[in-house]
Scaffold this motif. Structure first.
Motif, PDB file in Angstrom:
ATOM      1  N   GLY A  88       0.857  -1.166  -0.012  1.00 60.22           N
ATOM      2  CA  GLY A  88       0.296  -0.003  -0.034  1.00 60.22           C
ATOM      3  C   GLY A  88       0.832   1.228  -0.187  1.00 60.22           C
ATOM      4  N   PHE A  89       1.832   1.347   0.805  1.00 58.59           N
ATOM      5  CA  PHE A  89       2.775   2.523   0.999  1.00 58.59           C
ATOM      6  C   PHE A  89       3.610   2.607  -0.552  1.00 58.59           C
ATOM      7  CE2 PHE A  89       2.840   1.721   5.597  1.00 58.59           C
ATOM      8  CZ  PHE A  89       1.923   2.675   6.016  1.00 58.59           C
ATOM      9  N   ALA A  90       3.793   1.310  -1.124  1.00 64.64           N
ATOM     10  CA  ALA A  90       4.476   1.820  -2.420  1.00 64.64           C
ATOM     11  C   ALA A  90       3.604   2.288  -3.584  1.00 64.64           C
ATOM     12  CB  ALA A  90       4.927   0.286  -2.809  1.00 64.64           C
ATOM     13  N   GLY A  91       2.167   2.373  -3.230  1.00 62.62           N
ATOM     14  CA  GLY A  91       1.317   3.254  -4.040  1.00 62.62           C
ATOM     15  C   GLY A  91       0.393   2.035  -4.740  1.00 62.62           C
ATOM     16  N   LEU A  92       0.199   0.827  -4.427  1.00 68.36           N
ATOM     17  CA  LEU A  92      -1.190   0.364  -4.885  1.00 68.36           C
ATOM     18  C   LEU A  92      -2.398   0.736  -3.952  1.00 68.36           C
ATOM     19  CD1 LEU A  92       1.299  -1.493  -6.300  1.00 68.36           C
ATOM     20  CD2 LEU A  92      -0.202  -3.579  -5.953  1.00 68.36           C
ATOM     21  N   PRO A  93      -3.258   0.957  -4.615  1.00 64.37           N
ATOM     22  CA  PRO A  93      -4.832   1.271  -3.902  1.00 64.37           C
ATOM     23  C   PRO A  93      -5.178   0.303  -3.054  1.00 64.37           C
ATOM     24  CG  PRO A  93      -5.255   0.924  -6.161  1.00 64.37           C
ATOM     25  CD  PRO A  93      -3.814   0.647  -5.931  1.00 64.37           C
ATOM     26  N   VAL A  94      -4.789  -0.293  -2.152  1.00 61.75           N
ATOM     27  CA  VAL A  94      -5.175  -1.553  -1.345  1.00 61.75           C
ATOM     28  C   VAL A  94      -5.826  -1.161   0.106  1.00 61.75           C
ATOM     29  CG1 VAL A  94      -3.613  -2.990  -2.392  1.00 61.75           C
ATOM     30  CG2 VAL A  94      -2.868  -2.046  -0.404  1.00 61.75           C
ATOM     31  N   PHE A  95      -5.610   0.075   0.480  1.00 61.01           N
ATOM     32  CA  PHE A  95      -6.104   0.749   1.626  1.00 61.01           C
ATOM     33  C   PHE A  95      -7.508   0.934   1.553  1.00 61.01           C
ATOM     34  CE2 PHE A  95      -1.419   2.409   2.490  1.00 61.01           C
ATOM     35  CZ  PHE A  95      -1.014   0.944   2.767  1.00 61.01           C
ATOM     36  N   ALA A  96      -8.263   1.352   2.627  1.00 59.79           N
ATOM     37  CA  ALA A  96      -9.605   1.565   2.668  1.00 59.79           C
ATOM     38  C   ALA A  96     -10.051   2.719   1.472  1.00 59.79           C
ATOM     39  CB  ALA A  96     -10.013   1.923   4.050  1.00 59.79           C
ATOM     40  N   GLU A  97     -10.963   2.572   0.913  1.00 56.93           N
ATOM     41  CA  GLU A  97     -11.668   3.506   0.185  1.00 56.93           C
ATOM     42  C   GLU A  97     -10.635   3.616  -1.190  1.00 56.93           C
ATOM     43  OE1 GLU A  97     -12.079   6.962   2.546  1.00 56.93           O
ATOM     44  OE2 GLU A  97     -14.279   6.653   2.586  1.00 56.93           O
ATOM     45  N   GLY A  98     -10.073   2.592  -1.530  1.00 55.47           N
ATOM     46  CA  GLY A  98      -9.226   2.246  -2.770  1.00 55.47           C
ATOM     47  C   GLY A  98      -8.091   3.327  -2.706  1.00 55.47           C
ATOM     48  N   THR A  99      -7.492   3.691  -1.299  1.00 53.76           N
ATOM     49  CA  THR A  99      -6.304   4.603  -1.455  1.00 53.76           C
ATOM     50  C   THR A  99      -4.937   3.909  -1.332  1.00 53.76           C
ATOM     51  OG1 THR A  99      -6.512   4.624   1.077  1.00 53.76           O
ATOM     52  CG2 THR A  99      -7.798   6.524  -0.287  1.00 53.76           C
ATOM     53  N   GLY A 100      -3.973   4.563  -1.542  1.00 61.76           N
ATOM     54  CA  GLY A 100      -2.524   3.984  -1.495  1.00 61.76           C
ATOM     55  C   GLY A 100      -1.598   5.073  -1.379  1.00 61.76           C
ATOM     56  N   GLY A 101      -0.195   4.838  -1.279  1.00 65.45           N
ATOM     57  CA  GLY A 101       0.701   5.649  -1.350  1.00 65.45           C
ATOM     58  C   GLY A 101       1.054   6.371  -0.224  1.00 65.45           C
ATOM     59  N   LEU A 102       2.269   7.150   0.036  1.00 62.62           N
ATOM     60  CA  LEU A 102       2.528   7.773   1.187  1.00 62.62           C
ATOM     61  C   LEU A 102       1.565   8.887   1.705  1.00 62.62           C
ATOM     62  CD1 LEU A 102       6.563   7.706   0.696  1.00 62.62           C
ATOM     63  CD2 LEU A 102       5.044   6.203   2.074  1.00 62.62           C
ATOM     64  N   ALA A 103       0.811   9.178   0.789  1.00 61.39           N
ATOM     65  CA  ALA A 103      -0.152  10.272   1.277  1.00 61.39           C
ATOM     66  C   ALA A 103      -1.099   9.936   2.323  1.00 61.39           C
ATOM     67  CB  ALA A 103      -1.069  10.646   0.130  1.00 61.39           C
ATOM     68  N   VAL A 104      -1.275   8.638   2.763  1.00 62.07           N
ATOM     69  CA  VAL A 104      -2.151   8.065   3.838  1.00 62.07           C
ATOM     70  C   VAL A 104      -1.334   8.519   5.161  1.00 62.07           C
ATOM     71  CG1 VAL A 104      -3.118   6.322   2.230  1.00 62.07           C
ATOM     72  CG2 VAL A 104      -0.887   5.893   3.786  1.00 62.07           C
ATOM     73  N   ILE A 105      -0.190   8.670   5.105  1.00 57.99           N
ATOM     74  CA  ILE A 105       0.413   9.172   6.399  1.00 57.99           C
ATOM     75  C   ILE A 105      -0.173  10.293   6.949  1.00 57.99           C
ATOM     76  CG2 ILE A 105       2.630  10.135   7.432  1.00 57.99           C
ATOM     77  CD1 ILE A 105       3.957   8.333   5.586  1.00 57.99           C
ATOM     78  N   ALA A 106      -0.718  11.244   5.978  1.00 55.74           N
ATOM     79  CA  ALA A 106      -1.569  12.425   6.572  1.00 55.74           C
ATOM     80  C   ALA A 106      -2.854  12.156   7.030  1.00 55.74           C
ATOM     81  CB  ALA A 106      -1.372  13.400   5.506  1.00 55.74           C
ATOM     82  N   LYS A 107      -3.434  11.144   6.750  1.00 51.97           N
ATOM     83  CA  LYS A 107      -5.112  10.684   7.087  1.00 51.97           C
ATOM     84  C   LYS A 107      -4.981  10.610   8.784  1.00 51.97           C
ATOM     85  CE  LYS A 107      -6.573   8.771   2.583  1.00 51.97           C
ATOM     86  NZ  LYS A 107      -7.905   9.486   2.718  1.00 51.97           N
ATOM     87  N   PRO A 108      -6.320  11.003   9.132  1.00 53.90           N
ATOM     88  CA  PRO A 108      -6.573  10.593  10.575  1.00 53.90           C
ATOM     89  C   PRO A 108      -6.538   9.132  10.905  1.00 53.90           C
ATOM     90  CG  PRO A 108      -8.067  12.278   9.647  1.00 53.90           C
ATOM     91  CD  PRO A 108      -7.456  11.709   8.409  1.00 53.90           C
TER      92      PRO A 108
END
Length: 210
Positions: A88-108
């Motif tokens: 997921g951190f590498a960029g594949l959209p496998v996190f909740a709501e189809g997100t991925g990448g290092l941008a998720v670090i900024a999420k609550p």
């Protein structure tokens, strides 16, 4: 000092047999870790439930995390969840709501996400105590192990980061985080039921967890 001659045919045969067995076990471990990493991703990508505008979507992601720990054991469970996070951190959209990448670090929700490998490890370790009780009571051990992973590992960093990112006070953050508790109880009941069914079908898996 070994008393077995170096040219002992029996000893040589034993070493030869051990090598394929070790390779088979390693291959099985890799397959299980990869399979459960994919399973966690599927659980995360199932449609999320957003209640009252919550900043953290409610998914089956934690169900997959705890099931990986309980079924695979602490080390392999943590590796499976760690692989899921790495992908997921590498960029594949496998996190909740189809997100991925290092941008998720900024999420609550980042505090919950980063705690998952340790939560799986704790659930996997505690689930090992099921070997000490009668089979009929093992689902209770699995449920307690999954709840411990949720409450002791996932909730503290999850609530802390959630409160920080949303500008909430400690009491407000705890109250907000508590809204996820009923759902986690239900998901951890499912973990216990599914794990018990897996171990009934494959009894050796419980003894070979690691």
């Amino acid at each position: 000092m070994s008393t077995v001659p170096e040219n002992d045919p029996a000893a040589a045969l034993g070493r030869a047999d051990a090598a394929p067995a070790a390779r088979t076990r390693t291959s099985a471990d890799v397959a299980l870790v990869a399979t459960f990493a994919a399973f966690v991703a599927v659980c995360a990508l199932l449609p999320a439930i957003v209640v009252g505008g919550l900043s953290v979507p409610i998914t089956l992601q934690t169900f997959g995390v705890m099931l990986a720990g309980v079924v695979l054991g602490p080390r392999r469970g943590a590796l499976a969840v760690g692989l899921y996070l790495a992908v997921g951190f590498a960029g594949l959209p496998v996190f909740a709501e189809g997100t991925g990448g290092l941008a998720v670090i900024a999420k609550p929700s980042f505090g919950y996400l980063i705690s998952f490998p340790l939560a799986a490890a704790l659930a996997g370790y505690l689930a090992s105590f099921a070997l000490r009780v009668r089979p009929a009571r093992r689902p209770l051990v699995f449920f307690a192990a999954a709840m411990a992973g949720s409450l002791l590992v996932t909730y503290p960093p999850g609530i802390a980061v959630l409160g920080w990112r949303m500008g909430l006070g400690p009491g407000e953050a705890i109250a907000f985080g508590a809204t996820f508790l009923p759902g986690d109880v239900i998901k951890n009941v499912l973990v216990a039921v599914v794990a018990a069914a897996v171990f009934r079908a494959f009894p050796d898996m419980l003894r070979q967890r690691r």
